[in-house]
Motif scaffolding. Sequence first.
Motif, PDB file in Angstrom:
ATOM      1  N   ASP A  71      34.388  35.650  27.735  1.00  0.00           N
ATOM      2  CA  ASP A  71      33.450  36.251  28.687  1.00  0.00           C
ATOM      3  C   ASP A  71      32.125  36.470  27.967  1.00  0.00           C
ATOM      4  O   ASP A  71      31.997  37.373  27.137  1.00  0.00           O
ATOM      5  CB  ASP A  71      34.018  37.593  29.200  1.00  0.00           C
ATOM      6  N   ASP A  73      35.376  49.325  34.888  1.00  0.00           N
ATOM      7  CA  ASP A  73      34.281  49.683  33.972  1.00  0.00           C
ATOM      8  C   ASP A  73      33.129  48.687  34.144  1.00  0.00           C
ATOM      9  O   ASP A  73      33.169  47.857  35.059  1.00  0.00           O
ATOM     10  CB  ASP A  73      34.767  49.786  32.513  1.00  0.00           C
ATOM     11  N   HIS A  74      32.141  48.779  33.254  1.00  0.00           N
ATOM     12  CA  HIS A  74      30.934  47.964  33.421  1.00  0.00           C
ATOM     13  C   HIS A  74      31.138  46.494  33.071  1.00  0.00           C
ATOM     14  O   HIS A  74      30.240  45.687  33.271  1.00  0.00           O
ATOM     15  CB  HIS A  74      29.799  48.544  32.564  1.00  0.00           C
ATOM     16  N   ASP A  75      32.307  46.146  32.529  1.00  0.00           N
ATOM     17  CA  ASP A  75      32.537  44.755  32.142  1.00  0.00           C
ATOM     18  C   ASP A  75      33.051  43.877  33.277  1.00  0.00           C
ATOM     19  O   ASP A  75      33.296  42.687  33.075  1.00  0.00           O
ATOM     20  CB  ASP A  75      33.542  44.685  30.979  1.00  0.00           C
ATOM     21  N   LYS A  76      33.283  44.505  34.439  1.00  0.00           N
ATOM     22  CA  LYS A  76      33.776  43.683  35.547  1.00  0.00           C
ATOM     23  C   LYS A  76      33.328  44.277  36.872  1.00  0.00           C
ATOM     24  O   LYS A  76      32.983  45.473  36.945  1.00  0.00           O
ATOM     25  CB  LYS A  76      35.306  43.538  35.506  1.00  0.00           C
ATOM     26  N   ARG A  87      29.172  37.003  29.489  1.00  0.00           N
ATOM     27  CA  ARG A  87      28.158  37.556  30.401  1.00  0.00           C
ATOM     28  C   ARG A  87      27.594  38.878  29.874  1.00  0.00           C
ATOM     29  O   ARG A  87      28.101  39.452  28.929  1.00  0.00           O
ATOM     30  CB  ARG A  87      28.800  37.783  31.775  1.00  0.00           C
ATOM     31  N   TRP A  88      26.579  39.384  30.580  1.00  0.00           N
ATOM     32  CA  TRP A  88      25.992  40.663  30.190  1.00  0.00           C
ATOM     33  C   TRP A  88      26.970  41.807  30.458  1.00  0.00           C
ATOM     34  O   TRP A  88      27.999  41.613  31.116  1.00  0.00           O
ATOM     35  CB  TRP A  88      24.638  40.883  30.876  1.00  0.00           C
ATOM     36  N   ARG A  89      26.637  43.020  29.941  1.00  0.00           N
ATOM     37  CA  ARG A  89      27.589  44.132  29.993  1.00  0.00           C
ATOM     38  C   ARG A  89      27.387  45.012  31.223  1.00  0.00           C
ATOM     39  O   ARG A  89      27.780  46.174  31.227  1.00  0.00           O
ATOM     40  CB  ARG A  89      27.473  45.005  28.719  1.00  0.00           C
ATOM     41  N   ASN A  90      26.783  44.466  32.270  1.00  0.00           N
ATOM     42  CA  ASN A  90      26.642  45.213  33.525  1.00  0.00           C
ATOM     43  C   ASN A  90      27.255  44.422  34.674  1.00  0.00           C
ATOM     44  O   ASN A  90      26.683  44.364  35.773  1.00  0.00           O
ATOM     45  CB  ASN A  90      25.166  45.511  33.826  1.00  0.00           C
ATOM     46  N   THR A 127      38.921  40.556  31.328  1.00  0.00           N
ATOM     47  CA  THR A 127      37.925  41.260  32.151  1.00  0.00           C
ATOM     48  C   THR A 127      38.169  40.898  33.623  1.00  0.00           C
ATOM     49  O   THR A 127      38.772  41.677  34.361  1.00  0.00           O
ATOM     50  CB  THR A 127      36.474  40.961  31.715  1.00  0.00           C
ATOM     51  N   ARG A 185      37.285  39.107  26.877  1.00  0.00           N
ATOM     52  CA  ARG A 185      36.291  39.669  25.965  1.00  0.00           C
ATOM     53  C   ARG A 185      37.021  40.539  24.940  1.00  0.00           C
ATOM     54  O   ARG A 185      37.815  41.408  25.321  1.00  0.00           O
ATOM     55  CB  ARG A 185      35.284  40.521  26.750  1.00  0.00           C
ATOM     56  N   ASP A 186      36.794  40.295  23.664  1.00  0.00           N
ATOM     57  CA  ASP A 186      37.431  41.060  22.583  1.00  0.00           C
ATOM     58  C   ASP A 186      38.953  41.128  22.754  1.00  0.00           C
ATOM     59  O   ASP A 186      39.561  42.194  22.614  1.00  0.00           O
ATOM     60  CB  ASP A 186      36.864  42.497  22.539  1.00  0.00           C
TER      61      ASP A 186
END
Length: 286
Positions: free
Chosen positions: A141, A202-205, A143-146, A181, A176-177
């Motif tokens: 993943d 959370d903000h990752d999805k 993408r950005w974190r928002n 996500t 991600r990590d």
Amino acid sequence: MPMEASECYLNGTFQPLSQCQVSVLDRGFIFGDGVYEVIPVYGRRVFRAQDHLARLSRSLSAVGIKSPQQAADWLSLVRELVARNAPDDQCIYIQVTRGVARRDHAFPHGVEPTVFMMSFPFPHLSMERRSQGLVCITAPDLRWRNAHIKSISLLGNVLARQLSVENDASETILIRDGLLTEASASNVWLVRNGRLAAPQRDHDKLEGIRVSLLEELTAELGVALEFRPVAEWELRCADEILLTSATKEVVSVTTLDGESVGAGRPGPVGQSLYQAYQEAKRLQSH
Ligand code: PDD
């Protein structure tokens, strides 16, 4: 009905899609500076409208665009657009951008948001594809974190989805990590030992509208559900993997990165959630 013949809405006016025009200086075009929604309509009735419109309002405030309509006005616009288009089952796409301004990254002053809405026929998955289940791949993943904001800046999602096209797959599931996500355009769920799990909000999805819907449906069905970090390795030994979205509803993934998921066919939890979803559509569309 050909897409060009459909009626859409732009800044206060209903008009044929083929005649709709926006300025090339629109910040949606220049910066991807806007947010969107995709709302399903079944039998001409809008499904989970309040949830979708509440998320639209959250997305707008997250990016600092003042909502150009009240919730009730959005709903009447959506209903009017449904009425002006022929298919019984439709998707209503709403896009709001920061508006038209001289190119400058900073927010412009005194500019009205651009509001665009269109309808397209609901892209039902065939029963054959549903009974086979989908082929998916995984990818990092990037993408950005928002990602919780339903932003029209979708390049990361577009590139992820294209990867699945190039691998003869229907979706790309993002990691991600070492943790799941979501997928390029859907939320991901897994079943192990009859229990359903999904990554925490959370903000990752994006929090899909089907996330709280599945919470309700699992409670009705007596299926255990937990929201928690889901490790990549868990996907590889899941009994079932499911995807949810406005257009896919609930669908089983039966192949992941070339390996069978569980028994390699849609499993019982996915099937009962799909049935419960159909019932929810029947009862709740308004
Ligand atoms: N996509 N995650 C992402 C990245 C999505 O794009 C979507 C939906 C979802 C599921 O959300 P919902 O259940 O509210 O549809 C999750 C829509 C359908 C789209 O972009 O076309």
